[in-house]
Structure formats: C-alpha cells, structure tokens
Design a protein around this motif. Structure first.
Motif, PDB file in Angstrom:
ATOM      1  N   ARG A 256       0.835  -0.974   0.068  1.00  0.00           N
ATOM      2  CA  ARG A 256      -0.038   0.049   0.043  1.00  0.00           C
ATOM      3  C   ARG A 256       0.578   1.203   0.131  1.00  0.00           C
ATOM      4  O   ARG A 256       0.510   2.296  -0.413  1.00  0.00           O
ATOM      5  CB  ARG A 256      -0.780   0.030   1.306  1.00  0.00           C
ATOM      6  N   MET A 515     -20.685   3.345  -4.959  1.00  0.00           N
ATOM      7  CA  MET A 515     -19.762   4.576  -4.727  1.00  0.00           C
ATOM      8  C   MET A 515     -18.710   4.856  -5.765  1.00  0.00           C
ATOM      9  O   MET A 515     -18.523   5.980  -6.569  1.00  0.00           O
ATOM     10  CB  MET A 515     -18.910   4.594  -3.500  1.00  0.00           C
TER      11      MET A 515
ATOM     12  N   PHE B  96     -22.068  13.902  -1.083  1.00  0.00           N
ATOM     13  CA  PHE B  96     -23.195  13.200  -0.769  1.00  0.00           C
ATOM     14  C   PHE B  96     -23.446  13.460   0.462  1.00  0.00           C
ATOM     15  O   PHE B  96     -22.814  13.757   1.650  1.00  0.00           O
ATOM     16  CB  PHE B  96     -23.173  11.821  -1.157  1.00  0.00           C
ATOM     17  N   ASN B 100     -20.445   8.714   1.483  1.00  0.00           N
ATOM     18  CA  ASN B 100     -19.911   7.867   0.336  1.00  0.00           C
ATOM     19  C   ASN B 100     -18.469   7.800   0.331  1.00  0.00           C
ATOM     20  O   ASN B 100     -17.827   7.826  -0.623  1.00  0.00           O
ATOM     21  CB  ASN B 100     -20.220   8.408  -0.753  1.00  0.00           C
ATOM     22  N   LEU B 101     -17.616   7.673   1.725  1.00  0.00           N
ATOM     23  CA  LEU B 101     -16.569   7.275   1.770  1.00  0.00           C
ATOM     24  C   LEU B 101     -16.156   5.709   1.820  1.00  0.00           C
ATOM     25  O   LEU B 101     -16.879   5.196   2.142  1.00  0.00           O
ATOM     26  CB  LEU B 101     -15.910   7.838   2.906  1.00  0.00           C
ATOM     27  N   LEU B 102     -15.126   5.399   1.197  1.00  0.00           N
ATOM     28  CA  LEU B 102     -15.032   3.775   1.029  1.00  0.00           C
ATOM     29  C   LEU B 102     -14.272   3.605   2.454  1.00  0.00           C
ATOM     30  O   LEU B 102     -13.026   4.079   2.568  1.00  0.00           O
ATOM     31  CB  LEU B 102     -14.037   3.509   0.017  1.00  0.00           C
ATOM     32  N   GLU B 103     -14.829   2.870   3.327  1.00  0.00           N
ATOM     33  CA  GLU B 103     -14.228   2.668   4.451  1.00  0.00           C
ATOM     34  C   GLU B 103     -13.255   1.800   4.561  1.00  0.00           C
ATOM     35  O   GLU B 103     -12.391   1.663   5.790  1.00  0.00           O
ATOM     36  CB  GLU B 103     -15.439   1.897   5.729  1.00  0.00           C
ATOM     37  N   SER B 104     -12.796   0.954   3.487  1.00  0.00           N
ATOM     38  CA  SER B 104     -11.650   0.305   3.591  1.00  0.00           C
ATOM     39  C   SER B 104     -10.165   0.969   3.163  1.00  0.00           C
ATOM     40  O   SER B 104      -9.184   0.409   3.437  1.00  0.00           O
ATOM     41  CB  SER B 104     -11.891  -0.983   2.838  1.00  0.00           C
ATOM     42  N   LEU B 105     -10.598   2.253   3.032  1.00  0.00           N
ATOM     43  CA  LEU B 105      -9.190   2.904   2.513  1.00  0.00           C
ATOM     44  C   LEU B 105      -9.039   4.153   3.484  1.00  0.00           C
ATOM     45  O   LEU B 105     -10.065   4.530   4.245  1.00  0.00           O
ATOM     46  CB  LEU B 105      -9.630   3.675   1.248  1.00  0.00           C
ATOM     47  N   THR B 106      -8.153   4.680   3.761  1.00  0.00           N
ATOM     48  CA  THR B 106      -7.682   5.615   4.696  1.00  0.00           C
ATOM     49  C   THR B 106      -8.213   6.813   3.979  1.00  0.00           C
ATOM     50  O   THR B 106      -8.426   7.083   2.656  1.00  0.00           O
ATOM     51  CB  THR B 106      -6.270   5.896   4.774  1.00  0.00           C
ATOM     52  N   GLU B 108      -6.620   9.322   3.169  1.00  0.00           N
ATOM     53  CA  GLU B 108      -5.792   9.781   2.042  1.00  0.00           C
ATOM     54  C   GLU B 108      -5.741   9.107   0.706  1.00  0.00           C
ATOM     55  O   GLU B 108      -6.135   9.788  -0.229  1.00  0.00           O
ATOM     56  CB  GLU B 108      -4.271   9.705   2.573  1.00  0.00           C
ATOM     57  N   GLU B 109      -6.155   7.804   0.946  1.00  0.00           N
ATOM     58  CA  GLU B 109      -6.375   6.825  -0.253  1.00  0.00           C
ATOM     59  C   GLU B 109      -7.743   7.427  -0.698  1.00  0.00           C
ATOM     60  O   GLU B 109      -7.904   7.363  -2.023  1.00  0.00           O
ATOM     61  CB  GLU B 109      -6.317   5.492   0.120  1.00  0.00           C
ATOM     62  N   LEU B 113      -8.218   8.863  -4.695  1.00  0.00           N
ATOM     63  CA  LEU B 113      -8.729   7.943  -5.574  1.00  0.00           C
ATOM     64  C   LEU B 113      -9.056   8.744  -7.300  1.00  0.00           C
ATOM     65  O   LEU B 113      -8.827   7.910  -8.170  1.00  0.00           O
ATOM     66  CB  LEU B 113     -10.018   7.450  -5.045  1.00  0.00           C
ATOM     67  N   PRO B 114      -9.650   9.919  -6.987  1.00  0.00           N
ATOM     68  CA  PRO B 114      -9.884  10.423  -8.341  1.00  0.00           C
ATOM     69  C   PRO B 114      -8.634  10.392  -9.223  1.00  0.00           C
ATOM     70  O   PRO B 114      -8.772  10.513 -10.520  1.00  0.00           O
ATOM     71  CB  PRO B 114     -10.719  11.712  -8.094  1.00  0.00           C
ATOM     72  N   TYR B 145      -9.013   6.057   9.091  1.00  0.00           N
ATOM     73  CA  TYR B 145     -10.042   5.624   8.294  1.00  0.00           C
ATOM     74  C   TYR B 145     -11.178   6.252   8.710  1.00  0.00           C
ATOM     75  O   TYR B 145     -11.544   6.617   9.833  1.00  0.00           O
ATOM     76  CB  TYR B 145     -10.319   3.790   8.731  1.00  0.00           C
ATOM     77  N   ARG B 161     -11.977  15.078  -1.439  1.00  0.00           N
ATOM     78  CA  ARG B 161     -11.885  14.092  -2.656  1.00  0.00           C
ATOM     79  C   ARG B 161     -12.667  14.611  -3.737  1.00  0.00           C
ATOM     80  O   ARG B 161     -12.374  14.419  -4.931  1.00  0.00           O
ATOM     81  CB  ARG B 161     -12.700  12.615  -2.115  1.00  0.00           C
TER      82      ARG B 161
END
Ligand SMILES: Nc1ncnc2c1ncn2[C@@H]1O[C@H](COP(=O)(O)OP(=O)(O)O)[C@@H](O)[C@H]1O
Ligand SMILES: [Mg+2]
Lengths: 603, 253
Positions: A256, A515, B96, B100-106, B108-109, B113-114, B145, B161
């Motif tokens: 990562r 998402m 939103f 709508n954050l991805l909870e598996s990513l920090t 920062e990540e 993403l974009p 997280y 983001r």
C-alpha cells in the motif's frame, strides 16, 4: 405479517438463495453417494480385503464429515449475511426478538431440510449413473453396488438435518443477541486490526517452524508411524494460520505504501484485501488444508492407478503361466513382447509333481530377487541345477506352477532317466515374462480368461504376476476410487466454501462499487478489479495447498516402492484439479459481478 | 440563451419515471437554467420536489427523458458507456449526504482515488492531496479510516476528494443533511472558500434555508418545476437568509 415480509425478502434475493440451495443440495448428494459406498456392507465385502477397506472408508468418511461441517458453517454465514439487514430492520420497526428468532430458526431449518431431501434424491440418481461412470473410466468393476440403500439415506438425513438444527440455533442466538444497529450496519464495519511488527514477526517465524515440523513429520512417517499424521495435521494447520496472519497483512500493507498502489483501482483493491484478509485468515487456512487433502487424495489415487503395472514386476518371477497351451493360446503368446519364456514338462502323482532336471538345466527357472531397503531393485536370476534342486522346492513361484484344488503340489526335480520312468499325469506348463505388463495387459487378460475357462477351479491355476496384479488392482482400485471420489467431493465443497465466504461479503461491496460508479470508475476497471480481488482470495489457499501436497506426498513414499513414486506424473492430475478449481473461480466471479456491479441508473 | 461562460446549461429538461406501460411519474418538467463559471448556485425545494433527480441528470447518473444538459461544453445526453464514467471522473466533483467514503481506505487514499483513476503519478498525487488537505484543514486526519472520523470530518474528507482533481463543477446533494449545526456551518464556510479561492463553480442542492443562504443565487424548485429565483447581490448572509425565509413563505402558498 412478519412472515410475509420475510418471504418477500427471500423473493428479492431468489438468485442468491438458489445458489445456496444448489450448493447445499450438491453437498448432501455427494455425502449420500459416499455413505452409500461406505455403509453398503455387501458392496464392501465383495470388493476388497474387508479390514483394510473399512479402514479406508472410515478415514474417508471422517474427512468428509469434517468438511461437511465446515461447509455448512460457511453456507450458514452466507445465509445470515443475506438476512441480517432485513431482520435488523424488522426489529427496529418494533418486531419482537422472539418472533424474529422463530422466523430465522424456521427459515434455516426449512432451507436445510429441503436441500437435504433434494440432495438425497440427487444422490440416488448420481449413485446410479455417476459412480458407474467414474468406475468405468477407471477401468474398475465393483460388484454389488446398489444405488438405493436405506441406511445411507438415514445417515445422510441424520447428519444434515442435525447440522441444520445446530445452524438454526446458532442463527437464532446470533440474531437475538446482536444489537439492532450492528445488524443494520454489519457490512459497513471496517475492523482495522493493529499491526504489531514484533508480534507479527514472531508469529511468522513460529508459523514457518511449525510448518517445517509438519512437513518433516510427513516425510518421516516410517519413524513416527501413526503419530505422524495427527502431528502433521496440528502443526501444519497452526503453522499455515500463523504464517497467513503474519505475512499477508504485512505484505498488503507494505504494498500500500508503494507507487503502484496509487494507480487506478489498486489502492481500492489493497484496501479491500486488507479489510478482508484478517477475517479470511481462518477461512483461507481451512480451505488450503482442504485443498491439499483433495488434491492429495486425487494424486495418490491416480498415482496408484497409473503406476501399479510398474510394480507388477515385483509380484512374481513370471507374468503368467499357461498349462497345456492350445493353439489359440500360442497365438496369443506370439503377440506378446516377451523377455523370457520357458516350457517345462510336469508329471503329477498324488501330492507330488515331478520335473525333468535336463529340461531345467536347458531352460533354468528364473527367480525374482529384490534388494531390501528404500530403493528396491528387482532382478531375475537363475541358479545351477544343483543349487536349484535345493532352493526350487521352497520357491513360491516355482511351487505355484502346479496346484490342485486343495494345495500346491510338492515339486521334485529328478534326472531325465528317472523322469522318463516316473508315472503320473503328464502336463506342460509355459511361463512367460513380458517386457511391459502395461503394454500387454489386453492380451494377457485374454490368456488368463482362457486359462480360467479351461480349468474350472481357479486354485488349479498358477499365480503369475499378472494375477497378483489383478488382485492388487482390486484392492488399490478401492483406494483409488476413494481418492478420486473424495478429491472431487472435497474440491466441490471447499470451492463452494470459498464461494460462500466471498459472496457473503457481496452486500457490503454493493455499496462500495456504487460509490465507485458515482465517482466515474469505468465498468471495465471495476470488473477487472473484482476479478483480481477474488482471484487473489482463490490463489492464496491454492498455492498453500499445492505446497502442502508436494510435501504431504512424502508420506506415501514408503507405501510406493520404486520405481513407483507419489510424485510421478502428478502434472496432469494437478492440471485437471486446477482446471476444476478455476471453474469455481469463474462461477464465483460471475455471480459476484452480478450482485455487486451497479446497474446503469441510480436506484 | 446559452452564454459562453456557462459551466452548466440546462434546456427543456424533463424526466419521467416508469416505463410507458407502467404508472408514470413526471419528476421534472421543462427545467431551464444556467450556472456561470465560478458561480455558487443553490437549488432549493421541499423533499420530493425533484432535486436529487435533477442532480442525477446533471451528473449523468441517470438519463433525462427529454431536453439538453451541457456541462463544461460536453453534451451529457449524447454520451455513452465509458464516456459517461470518464465524464464523471473528470468534470464533476460530488459530495453526498451520506459521505460515500470507502471505509476500507484511509482518508488519504479516499482523497487520492480520483487522481489514481486518471493515472496521475504518485508524486503529483501526494502534492495535490496535501494541498487540498491544507485548504480543508484535514492534514492531521489523512492516515485515519472513515470509521475513526466524526461526521463533520468525514464530510470534509469527502469534499477534499470531490475537488482534488479540479473538476469543472462541484455538486452537493444535501451535504449538510447528516451533520450537526456546527459541522454544517464549517462545511458551508469551506465550500464558500473553495468557491472563492479556487473559482470553482458550486451547485448545492438543499431543503434547508440556512445552507441556501451561503449561495449567490438560489433557484426554487417545486413539483419538478423551477418557480422563482433569488440573488444575494451585496446583502450579508443573514439578510439573505431572511429574504429566503420570506420567499419560502410566499413560494409555498
Ligand atoms: N427511481 C425512481 N422511480 C420512480 N419515482 C422516483 C424515482 N426517484 C425519485 N422518484 C420520485 O420523483 C420525485 C422526486 O424525487 P427526488 O428527486 O428524490 O426528490 P428530492 O431529492 O427533492 O427529495 C419524488 O416524488 C420521488 O418519489
Ligand atoms: Mg433528495
């Protein structure tokens, strides 16, 4: 009212339920087929040495029950994952926990019972057609195999319904004990586990050490005897678990931090794995062990199948012996690729059989010599007539040349003049040793059949290496059949375990991919991302399982004398197995795509 | 009346839910409006008035039944497949109500993403993330997280983001809906800062007069139609807030 709502919930997820039902049905069917073979006394007695057969089948049954329990555990967690959100919602709306508990209990039990019933019916059909097909393609003929056997039906029903009652109770307790909020958000919780580098390193090293001990135990089965298997089972299981825990998470976390992780969906992929692997560790450990057992069973089974003819040379000094050969038999013998052939005249009188020393001088009788030790080498030697006169009468192969229905006749080698004077029934016997039994099997089979027709009492026949081979095939045939059967059954169940575990995570992923969809991630990218993620989850136990098998086969080395080897020709077995495994991967992938990928319009 | 400096231009937009043989519902009827580059526009209306539907049309999450939507020169209604995804990834930043954050990513990540989707190099990405984190004062949250963040912090991460890749317009669908009043105010101040400092066009959808009072211009939507329009001009925020309340009084009669 609540019942209606629950039914509506099930209707909405028809496809998932169908997958679940199909999986459970298959499992019950497989179990029935095995129970049918294992408990059918008439069948076992007719086919193999009774004690070893029941041992083999008992071992197989224990393994199968074990995997069935694991399998139902995962199928149940898949069921629970589909339902807990719904039930959480009902509770939030004021439904009584007791009522919800009843519903869950009933739902699980009904599903299980239906699956068991269909499974047994399917098992009946499969026993009738599939088992016959499998046996045929292995060239085995097992007698007295009935497809309908009441005790097997009872065994299957009791085991499955029993397990489903347990599963229902588990679900009931789970749903009535968990808080409503947890039920509603079960798939949103990210359990980020702390990584403690020192502990991880210790766990990793310990894991490796345990694996080492396990692999050593398997290789040293001659020294450790029966203690080797439980020792290996415990150490390998623990070792694999610790190693997974220590390395996978560390590996993902170090990935990562790289620049690679910052490309496209890679960070998402790693995040997903990081998020999952921890609660997948136990699962992956079990699956890799099952994978190893399945692959091991098939490898050993097919190993014996393929290599038994190679061993046949060790069974006797000659391949077959023909008495008073007919013209037809001569023609067959002419077709063989012969290494050594000799014809002797016998005079049978009472309990005695006389041989002509002159004949034996001209065509000395070949004896089988085997070196002892690990690397058995066989050779065929002849002795001077003087020596043979002493050793011959105790040589089993030589004794075997003349038998009547009660016993082997006592041979006596006499001089040519004495032989001429000797009264008694004169016969001839021709011994044939072929270069390769594998190649000449069809012809020898015909010869053996003719001999059997001519001499009604099998005991009157000699026992060449071909007949020993036939007997061994009968015995190892059972073993081999078990290998294939269990291997395929294990594979089917373990792959479905993995499938259910992965599919259990699908509802949570549905939101995540929605998402991503909103953020403008291309479909293609999402699809390949999912393929990678699931691929890795399939790959990890696959690789670990293959390593386990490669070491585990050591265990069979003492059982398979050279030139046989448990490692011979495993490539094709592995290829077939991996092919089947890949099919499961693809099924899981397609199902996952269907569940997870958003439809074009927002809801 | 398309002006060249419009970042969003909507003409004759209609949306009917339900297939021809089913029960149909006309959620949007003949919508016409524009958002100029750098403008902060609010769309206000009661629940069920069609706000989310409108935003979905603008952001290509759903397709209009009729009419034109042009965003930053792209005719959204003519796009297909990957074009749609790429359009969302490049031109639109989204916030939103439910983060709508991805909870598996920090954090920062999530923010990166974009940029990752565009294939930005990791050096450039790090720089962009840290810049936007400074602006939104979330630099100290980057390694956390989503589960470890408060609602307000989550929404700031989501805002980061949404703008990290410099989209041509930032859209928010009730972004303050799940926040307490302090966090809501902080977020709205941030949106104003982003709008002013980075000249980013913002389209904010809300049913809440307080949120709306941060906008320069408000379009009122009712039963799928735009009824009236208010401009803040040079009023201060509280005066504008009062004006909105008055307008709502008459608008809802
Ligand atoms: N997918 C859909 N199918 C049918 N009707 C819908 C759908 N989405 C929204 N609607 C209807 O359209 C109207 C506007 O909804 P929406 O845009 O979500 O309102 P708002 O966001 O302003 O609360 C509502 O009456 C809603 O019931
Ligand atoms: Mg809405």
């Amino acid at each position: 009212m609540l019942g209606k709502l629950a039914l509506a919930g099930i209707k909405n997820r028809r496809r998932d339920y169908l997958v679940l039902l199909a999986g459970l049905t298959m499992s019950a069917a497989i179990f029935y087929m095995f129970a049918n073979l294992a408990t059918n006394k008439a069948f076992i007695k007719a086919n193999a040495v009774a004690s070893s057969a029941s041992l083999i089948f008992g071992f197989g049954a224990a393994l199968l029950i074990l995997i069935t329990i694991v399998y139902i555990m995962y199928a149940n967690s898949f069921l629970l994952s589909m339902r807990q959100h719904d039930y959480g919602l009902f509770m939030m709306l004021g439904a009584k926990r007791k009522r919800i508990g009843e519903l869950v209990f009933l739902e699980t039990l009904i599903l299980g019972t239906v699956a068991t019933a269909i499974g047994i019916a399917l098992g009946l059909l499969m026993s009738k057609f599939l088992v016959g097909f499998l046996l045929d393609s292995l060239g085995l003929h097992l007698a007295h195999l009935a497809s309908f056997y009441v005790p097997a039906i009872i065994a299957t029903a009791v085991l499955y319904v029993g397990l489903f009652i347990l599963a229902s109770l588990f679900n009931l307790i789970h749903l009535t004990r968990t808080t409503v909020l947890k039920l509603l958000h079960s798939d949103e919780q990210a359990n980020q586990t702390q990584v403690k580098p020192f502990r991880q390193a210790v766990a990793g090293v310990l894991g490796l050490v345990l694996l080492g001990i396990g692999y050593w135990a398997l290789a040293a089965i001659k020294v450790l005897q029966t203690a080797a298997i439980p020792l290996a089972l415990v150490t390998i299981t623990l070792g694999t678990y610790l190693l997974f825990r220590a390395t996978i998470l560390m590996f993902i976390r170090s990935l990562r931090k790289t620049a690679w992780a910052k490309k496209h969906l890679n960070s998402f992929l790693l995040g997903q794995l990081n998020f999952r692997v921890h609660n997948y560790t136990r699962m992956l450990t079990i699956v890799s062990l099952l994978f190893a057992m399945a692959l091991g069973a098939i490898t050993v089974g097919s190993g014996y199948h393929r290599q038994l003819p190679m061993m046949a040379g060790n069974f006797g000094a000659y391949t077959i012996a023909v008495h008073d050969k007919t013209a037809q038999e001569q023609r067959l013998i002419d077709c063989l690729d012969i290494r050594h052939q000799a014809t002797y005249t016998q005079k049978r009188q009472g309990k005695m059989v006389y041989y002509n020393a002159a004949e034996l001088t001209k065509h000395p009788f070949e004896q089988l010599k085997m070196t002892t030790g690990d690397n058995v080498k066989t050779s065929y030697v002849t002795e001077s007539i003087k020596k043979f006169q002493k050793t011959g009468p105790t040589d089993m192969d030589f004794l075997g040349l003349a038998t009547n229905s009660q016993r082997m006749l006592t041979p006596k080698i006499v001089s040519a003049s004495q032989f001429a004077k000797q009264s008694g029934k004169t016969t001839t016997v021709t011994t044939v040793r072929v270069k390769s039994l594998q190649r000449d099997t069809p012809t020898i089979k015909k010869l053996a059949k003719l001999e059997r027709q001519r001499f009604s009492q099998p005991a009157e026949m000699t026992i060449g290496s071909y007949q020993s081979y036939e007997m061994m095939t009968g015995f190892f045939g059972g073993l081999e059949f078990m290998g294939y059967f269990l291997g395929i059954a294990f594979l089917a169940m373990l792959a479905s375990c993995l499938m259910f575990k992965i599919l259990s995570g699908a509802p949570g992923d549905q939101r995540r991919y929605r998402m991503l969809y909103k953020m403008g991630v291309r479909y293609q990218l999402m699809r390949s991302g999912i393929a990678k993620e699931i691929g890795i989850l399939f790959l990890i136990p696959g690789i670990m399982g293959i390593i386990d098998v490669l070491f585990g086969l050591q265990m069979f080395k003492p059982l398979m004398q050279s030139p046989m080897s448990p490692y011979l020709g495993i490539g094709s077995t592995f290829a077939i197995f991996l092919g089947l495994y890949a099919i499961y991967y693809l099924i899981t992938l397609v199902l996952y795509w269907r569940i997870v990928l958003p439809k074009t319009a927002v809801k | 009346m398309t002006t060249s400096n419009a970042v969003v231009s909507v003409a004759g937009l209609e949306k009917t839910y339900g297939k021809a043989n089913e029960r149909q519902y006309k959620a949007l009827k003949d919508i016409n409006f524009q958002v100029a580059k750098g403008e902060f526009v609010g769309i206000m209306g009661a629940s069920g008035s069609g706000k989310t539907t409108l935003l979905n049309m603008l952001s290509t999450l759903d397709t209009p039944t009729k009419g034109d939507v042009i965003v930053n020169g792209h005719d959204v209604t003519k796009m297909r497949g990957n074009q749609l995804a790429d359009f969302r990834a490049e031109e639109v930043g989204f916030i939103f109500q439910d983060f709508n954050l991805l909870e598996s990513l920090t954090a920062e990540e999530n923010i990166g993403l974009p940029l990752a989707l565009k294939g930005t190099s990791s050096r450039v990405m790090d720089q962009a993330i840290h810049e936007v984190a400074e602006t939104l004062s979330i630099a100290d949250l980057l390694q956390k997280y989503p589960a470890e963040l408060s609602g307000g912090q989550k929404q700031r991460v989501a805002a980061a983001r949404a703008i990290v890749h410099h989209p041509s317009i930032l859209m928010g669908d009730e972004p303050t809906g799940a926040l307490d009043s302090t966090s809501a105010r902080e977020l709205l101040d941030l949106l104003t800062t982003i709008n002013q400092k980075q000249a980013m066009s913002v389209l904010l959808v809300t049913h809440d007069p307080f949120s709306a009072s941060f906008c320069q211009r408000i379009l009122f939507i009712k039963d799928g139609q735009i009824g009236s329009e208010l401009r803040r001009e040079n009023q201060d925020r509280s005066a504008f807030y009062q004006e909105i309340l008055n307008e709502l009084g008459t608008f809802n009669e």
